[in-house]
Design an enzyme around this catalytic site. Structure first.
Site, PDB file in Angstrom:
ATOM      1  N   ASP A  65       0.413   5.240   1.273  1.00 15.95           N
ATOM      2  CA  ASP A  65      -0.535   6.067   2.027  1.00 15.95           C
ATOM      3  C   ASP A  65      -1.117   7.175   1.170  1.00 15.95           C
ATOM      4  O   ASP A  65      -0.580   7.516   0.116  1.00 15.95           O
ATOM      5  CB  ASP A  65       0.184   6.758   3.200  1.00 15.95           C
ATOM      6  CG  ASP A  65       0.780   5.778   4.179  1.00 15.95           C
ATOM      7  OD1 ASP A  65       0.197   4.709   4.388  1.00 15.95           O
ATOM      8  OD2 ASP A  65       1.847   6.110   4.751  1.00 15.95           O
ATOM      9  N   ARG A  72       0.854  -1.188   0.000  1.00 20.92           N
ATOM     10  CA  ARG A  72       0.000   0.000   0.000  1.00 20.92           C
ATOM     11  C   ARG A  72       0.883   1.228   0.000  1.00 20.92           C
ATOM     12  O   ARG A  72       1.939   1.233   0.618  1.00 20.92           O
ATOM     13  CB  ARG A  72      -0.835   0.047   1.269  1.00 20.92           C
ATOM     14  CG  ARG A  72      -1.576  -1.199   1.534  1.00 20.92           C
ATOM     15  CD  ARG A  72      -2.170  -1.143   2.924  1.00 20.92           C
ATOM     16  NE  ARG A  72      -2.662  -2.471   3.291  1.00 20.92           N
ATOM     17  CZ  ARG A  72      -3.185  -2.780   4.459  1.00 20.92           C
ATOM     18  NH1 ARG A  72      -3.260  -1.847   5.400  1.00 20.92           N
ATOM     19  NH2 ARG A  72      -3.601  -3.989   4.705  1.00 20.92           N
ATOM     20  N   ARG A  85       8.402   6.977   6.565  1.00 24.94           N
ATOM     21  CA  ARG A  85       8.126   8.349   7.020  1.00 24.94           C
ATOM     22  C   ARG A  85       8.580   8.572   8.461  1.00 24.94           C
ATOM     23  O   ARG A  85       9.006   9.681   8.815  1.00 24.94           O
ATOM     24  CB  ARG A  85       6.644   8.670   6.844  1.00 24.94           C
ATOM     25  CG  ARG A  85       6.264   8.791   5.360  1.00 24.94           C
ATOM     26  CD  ARG A  85       4.758   8.753   5.130  1.00 24.94           C
ATOM     27  NE  ARG A  85       4.085   9.771   5.915  1.00 24.94           N
ATOM     28  CZ  ARG A  85       2.756   9.826   6.080  1.00 24.94           C
ATOM     29  NH1 ARG A  85       1.983   8.906   5.515  1.00 24.94           N
ATOM     30  NH2 ARG A  85       2.231  10.789   6.791  1.00 24.94           N
ATOM     31  N   TYR A  92      12.386   3.271  -1.656  1.00 26.93           N
ATOM     32  CA  TYR A  92      11.640   4.528  -1.580  1.00 26.93           C
ATOM     33  C   TYR A  92      12.630   5.688  -1.639  1.00 26.93           C
ATOM     34  O   TYR A  92      13.785   5.546  -1.244  1.00 26.93           O
ATOM     35  CB  TYR A  92      10.898   4.631  -0.238  1.00 26.93           C
ATOM     36  CG  TYR A  92       9.659   3.785  -0.128  1.00 26.93           C
ATOM     37  CD1 TYR A  92       8.414   4.299  -0.470  1.00 26.93           C
ATOM     38  CD2 TYR A  92       9.718   2.474   0.339  1.00 26.93           C
ATOM     39  CE1 TYR A  92       7.263   3.528  -0.350  1.00 26.93           C
ATOM     40  CE2 TYR A  92       8.561   1.699   0.460  1.00 26.93           C
ATOM     41  CZ  TYR A  92       7.342   2.232   0.113  1.00 26.93           C
ATOM     42  OH  TYR A  92       6.206   1.483   0.226  1.00 26.93           O
TER      43      TYR A  92
END
Lengths: 244, 244
Positions: free
Chosen positions: A52, A50, A197, A110
């Site tokens: 966000d 997923r 994050r 990422y």
């Protein structure tokens, strides 16, 4: 037939990847809705993970099955013709029946981008975190080094009731400065909810001097979300690539 | 005191630079409204030129007068604190009483960006024209050469009832290819309504083979809007800099 696709999307106006009923605007929902229109088949588009709400992708991978064979190049063109302008299929190929985008993923990378200028560019306001204050980048690199390897990342997981293992392996963290943009690349075998994050938020607190570099090691040891730093906002984050 | 500022803005959600009553969302309107709040003074923010709805700026220049002196660095910071995220003041200085951003402008440079990829980037969809078809760039350069120097650009002006002179001088047109992006830089002493976009639209028709390269010279000769090509859409266009 099983199909594998690579996707690029601007997550700004979506409630993330994952479908949540029929009312929410999600990437998965848009793709399934379109595939239903184009093929008449109900299919589930399984993402490698997923993302966000507000998080972007340059190389999300997903797969889906169709009963009737469709020529991949044609289907790709048709999808791009009807998809909203903020979602694009970069690649579409047939895959082996056993291929699953999430279960077979070996490594994900990422990148989190930070605009360090005192006057952050208006054109990247939705794609970079504006952070004008001073940052000690060497200190951030030093702190990031503790995260390399296999650890219990419970402190870096937003889901406090996580029942499954919170052990993950981070293969690489690279912090690059190019003019006014600081990019943090993180590669690992998998990531917990908000993990990237929270890592970025913690590194920023180390860089600004709010926290000592040693706090990262302490956070790993304590296995407590409160020991790590804040969750950085979603709009600086991009899922860059997924390796199999 | 007269103030000169350099502005960057994302024109996507504005009805262009120029104020049009109180109901329209314009760059000039936003700036004047904010200056009124910050200084209590009604002031007119004069731009070096209007930009159309959807056109962006990397270096628009504007000036305004205040009765009461304000320290420029402070005023700049205050403006950037309260301006919407898609407008940014890059520079703010006091200027001589006689300075006027439009009347004193000697040269302006625009850049028009075209995404040539067959899968145009979702992140630049509001900042580049997606044009996937074949283009003969050498032919476009050849056609662009006729436009250099002083000419009557009536054919390249959207305002059919233009009463003032339509003679302008183009100093330079540079067409650059970088990976999948084609950038057309145009520098001149001034530009008519839609002039850059009509030039770009005409060059694209030459590049695609719809029109011969000689059509540009013919359009100049005929002084008739119908002799030039289509108006390229606004979102690829940026006002890059204004020289005095």
């Amino acid at each position: 037939m099983n199909y594998k696709m690579i996707l690029e999307y601007d997550g700004t106006s979506y409630n993330g990847w994952q479908k949540q009923g029929n009312t929410e605007r999600t990437i998965q929902g848009k793709l399934e809705e379109l595939l239903k229109k184009l093929t008449g088949e109900d299919t589930e588009v399984a993402g490698s993970g997923r993302t966000d709400a507000g998080v972007h992708a340059l190389g999300q991978v997903a797969n889906f099955r169709l009963k009737e064979y469709r020529e991949p190049e044609e289907l790709l063109e048709e999808m791009n013709r009807y998809l909203p302008q903020d979602i694009r299929v970069l690649e579409l190929k047939t895959a082996s029946e056993r291929f699953h985008s999430r279960l077979n993923a070996l490594r994900k990378t990422y990148v989190y981008r930070i605009d360090r200028g005192d006057k952050p560019s208006v054109f990247y306001r939705k794609y970079r975190l504006a952070y004008g204050g001073p940052l000690d980048v060497e200190r951030m690199k030093e702190a990031a080094d503790c995260l390399l390897g296999t650890h219990d990342f419970k402190s870096f997981c937003a889901n406090k009731r996580m029942r499954k293992s919170t052990v993950r392996c981070i293969h690489e963290i690279r912090i690059e400065e190019q003019q006014e943009v600081l990019s943090i690349y993180i590669t690992g075998n998998g990531f917990l909810h908000h993990m990237v994050r929270i890592i970025v938020g913690t590194l920023l607190e180390v860089g600004s001097g709010e926290k000592p570099a040693a706090c990262v090691q302490e956070a790993l040891d304590q296995c407590d979300r409160a020991a790590a730093g804040q969750t950085a906002p979603p709009h600086g984050l991009f899922l860059l690539k997924v390796e199999y």
